[in-house]
Design a protein around this motif. Structure first.
Motif, PDB file in Angstrom:
ATOM      1  N   MET A 206       1.003  -1.162  -0.197  1.00 15.68           N
ATOM      2  CA  MET A 206      -0.030   0.040  -0.005  1.00 15.68           C
ATOM      3  C   MET A 206       0.931   1.338   0.029  1.00 15.68           C
ATOM      4  O   MET A 206       0.568   2.292  -0.561  1.00 15.68           O
ATOM      5  N   ILE A 207       1.967   1.140   0.783  1.00 20.86           N
ATOM      6  CA  ILE A 207       2.858   2.282   0.757  1.00 20.86           C
ATOM      7  C   ILE A 207       3.388   2.641  -0.764  1.00 20.86           C
ATOM      8  O   ILE A 207       3.661   3.482  -1.155  1.00 20.86           O
ATOM      9  N   ASP A 208       3.841   1.497  -1.025  1.00 20.02           N
ATOM     10  CA  ASP A 208       4.677   1.696  -2.647  1.00 20.02           C
ATOM     11  C   ASP A 208       3.569   2.345  -3.474  1.00 20.02           C
ATOM     12  O   ASP A 208       3.892   3.013  -4.303  1.00 20.02           O
ATOM     13  N   ILE A 209       2.252   1.642  -3.638  1.00 18.32           N
ATOM     14  CA  ILE A 209       1.508   2.052  -4.532  1.00 18.32           C
ATOM     15  C   ILE A 209       0.687   3.522  -4.153  1.00 18.32           C
ATOM     16  O   ILE A 209       0.767   4.446  -5.024  1.00 18.32           O
ATOM     17  N   ASN A 210      -0.042   3.536  -3.133  1.00 19.97           N
ATOM     18  CA  ASN A 210      -0.575   4.661  -2.758  1.00 19.97           C
ATOM     19  C   ASN A 210       0.234   6.014  -2.361  1.00 19.97           C
ATOM     20  O   ASN A 210      -0.282   7.021  -2.711  1.00 19.97           O
ATOM     21  N   ILE A 211       1.349   5.805  -1.700  1.00 16.59           N
ATOM     22  CA  ILE A 211       2.217   6.933  -1.601  1.00 16.59           C
ATOM     23  C   ILE A 211       3.375   7.152  -2.589  1.00 16.59           C
ATOM     24  O   ILE A 211       3.325   8.094  -3.174  1.00 16.59           O
ATOM     25  N   LYS A 212       3.987   6.077  -2.784  1.00 14.41           N
ATOM     26  CA  LYS A 212       5.082   6.411  -3.776  1.00 14.41           C
ATOM     27  C   LYS A 212       4.776   6.474  -5.068  1.00 14.41           C
ATOM     28  O   LYS A 212       5.540   7.062  -5.781  1.00 14.41           O
ATOM     29  N   GLY A 213       3.620   5.668  -5.393  1.00 19.91           N
ATOM     30  CA  GLY A 213       3.369   5.986  -6.765  1.00 19.91           C
ATOM     31  C   GLY A 213       2.685   7.218  -7.071  1.00 19.91           C
ATOM     32  O   GLY A 213       3.078   7.686  -8.138  1.00 19.91           O
ATOM     33  N   VAL A 214       2.267   7.976  -6.153  1.00 17.50           N
ATOM     34  CA  VAL A 214       1.722   9.257  -6.346  1.00 17.50           C
ATOM     35  C   VAL A 214       3.143  10.161  -6.513  1.00 17.50           C
ATOM     36  O   VAL A 214       3.178  11.085  -7.296  1.00 17.50           O
ATOM     37  N   LEU A 215       4.028  10.035  -5.580  1.00 13.04           N
ATOM     38  CA  LEU A 215       5.230  10.755  -5.629  1.00 13.04           C
ATOM     39  C   LEU A 215       5.717  10.519  -6.899  1.00 13.04           C
ATOM     40  O   LEU A 215       6.557  11.552  -7.322  1.00 13.04           O
ATOM     41  N   TYR A 216       6.050   9.433  -7.307  1.00 11.67           N
ATOM     42  CA  TYR A 216       6.482   9.144  -8.756  1.00 11.67           C
ATOM     43  C   TYR A 216       6.050   9.690  -9.979  1.00 11.67           C
ATOM     44  O   TYR A 216       6.444  10.305 -10.528  1.00 11.67           O
ATOM     45  N   GLY A 217       4.509   9.875  -9.473  1.00 14.16           N
ATOM     46  CA  GLY A 217       3.885  10.457 -10.716  1.00 14.16           C
ATOM     47  C   GLY A 217       4.010  12.279 -10.683  1.00 14.16           C
ATOM     48  O   GLY A 217       4.263  12.751 -11.566  1.00 14.16           O
ATOM     49  N   ILE A 218       4.359  12.611  -9.575  1.00 13.28           N
ATOM     50  CA  ILE A 218       4.366  14.060  -9.461  1.00 13.28           C
ATOM     51  C   ILE A 218       5.964  14.374  -9.689  1.00 13.28           C
ATOM     52  O   ILE A 218       6.341  15.218 -10.579  1.00 13.28           O
ATOM     53  N   ALA A 219       7.070  13.343  -9.362  1.00 14.34           N
ATOM     54  CA  ALA A 219       8.335  13.657  -9.893  1.00 14.34           C
ATOM     55  C   ALA A 219       8.474  13.566 -11.305  1.00 14.34           C
ATOM     56  O   ALA A 219       9.240  14.333 -11.974  1.00 14.34           O
ATOM     57  N   ALA A 220       7.712  12.547 -12.001  1.00 13.67           N
ATOM     58  CA  ALA A 220       7.807  12.454 -13.425  1.00 13.67           C
ATOM     59  C   ALA A 220       7.109  13.738 -14.269  1.00 13.67           C
ATOM     60  O   ALA A 220       7.693  14.175 -15.316  1.00 13.67           O
ATOM     61  N   ALA A 221       6.102  14.217 -13.888  1.00 12.80           N
ATOM     62  CA  ALA A 221       5.271  15.129 -14.453  1.00 12.80           C
ATOM     63  C   ALA A 221       5.483  16.606 -14.165  1.00 12.80           C
ATOM     64  O   ALA A 221       5.555  17.572 -14.853  1.00 12.80           O
ATOM     65  N   LEU A 222       6.218  16.729 -12.961  1.00 20.05           N
ATOM     66  CA  LEU A 222       6.313  18.161 -12.420  1.00 20.05           C
ATOM     67  C   LEU A 222       7.322  19.012 -13.170  1.00 20.05           C
ATOM     68  O   LEU A 222       6.964  20.143 -13.707  1.00 20.05           O
ATOM     69  N   PRO A 223       8.508  18.221 -13.721  1.00 21.60           N
ATOM     70  CA  PRO A 223       9.465  19.053 -14.467  1.00 21.60           C
ATOM     71  C   PRO A 223       8.735  19.651 -15.975  1.00 21.60           C
ATOM     72  O   PRO A 223       8.964  20.382 -16.524  1.00 21.60           O
ATOM     73  N   VAL A 224       7.863  18.543 -16.390  1.00 23.86           N
ATOM     74  CA  VAL A 224       7.109  18.859 -17.685  1.00 23.86           C
ATOM     75  C   VAL A 224       6.304  20.058 -17.414  1.00 23.86           C
ATOM     76  O   VAL A 224       6.344  21.140 -18.283  1.00 23.86           O
TER      77      VAL A 224
END
Length: 247
Positions: free
Chosen positions: A111-129
């Protein structure tokens, strides 16, 4: 049709079922260009074919949001396909309900990997764009369980969704102005989320709780509402639940 949706490129994780699938159909019908991600490529392919048959534009990426490289590849695919990203919907989630005394540590970690880290990975990938474009919109799917702890059995799940809300609010503070941030916190909505519990008694309770569930399209409409607002309007949080739901 809203031109504010029709002109946008939208990335959706967890798009092979439930809220993600309903949102893809809804936004595709409104004219958005879609990039859909999930682990089940066959389901994505079927959904994409349906959307294309109705004139929609859609690309699919098989991705596990708990893997940072997968999420980075997803965002790269969106930019390569459509030249930009306007909305990043971090939707993929897992709800594994069980008393903490059961010590289902592997489920906690998932749950931590998907619900938290998954969101953070999405932010990290899209924010520079978004920063390069000077515009963008994050929509993070939390839960009513992130507003009030779901008990008994939902302590860790609630913890992950409280985290989504905290991360989203901090993101809004740090990037507000050109970049919008919305948190959607659904109650009982019909999806596969209710099937994530391996603890038999908890699964039974969850199944009974979800008998009051409203359709996944309810969340899709809330997401569309946030997206279609003018650029100077940032819908920060929407909490929705069945009218009969007390929790």
């Amino acid at each position: 049709m809203s031109t504010n949706i029709a002109s946008k490129v939208v990335v959706i994780t967890g798009a092979s079922s439930g809220l993600g699938e309903a949102t893809a159909r809804h936004l595709g019908a409104a004219g958005a260009s879609l990039v859909l991600a999930a682990r089940r490529g066959d389901r994505l392919a079927t959904l994409a074919a349906e959307i294309r048959a109705k004139g929609g534009k859609v690309e699919v990426v098989v991705a596990d949001v708990s893997r940072r490289a997968d999420v980075e590849a997803l965002v790269q695919k969106a930019v390569a396909s459509f030249g930009r990203i306007d909305v990043m919907i971090n939707n993929a989630g897992l709800m594994a309900i069980a008393p903490m005394s059961e010590a289902k540590v592997e489920e906690w970690e998932r749950m931590i990997d998907i619900n938290i880290k998954g969101v953070l990975y999405g932010i990290a990938a899209a924010l520079p764009v978004f920063q390069k474009q000077g515009t963008g919109h994050f929509i993070n799917i939390a839960s009513v369980a992130g507003v009030k702890v779901f008990s008994p059995g939902g302590t860790v799940y609630s913890g992950t969704k409280f985290a989504v809300r905290a991360i989203s609010e901090g993101l809004r503070h740090e990037t507000g102005g050109a970049i919008r941030t919305t948190v959607i916190s659904p109650g009982a909505v019909d999806s596969e989320l209710k099937l994530g519990s391996s603890h038999a008694q908890s699964a039974k309770v969850v199944g009974e709780f979800y008998q009051q569930a409203i359709p996944a399209d309810s969340v899709a409409r809330a997401i569309a509402y946030a997206i279609e607002q003018p650029a100077d309007v940032d819908i920060n949080e929407i909490v929705l639940r069945p009218t009969v739901q007390e929790f």
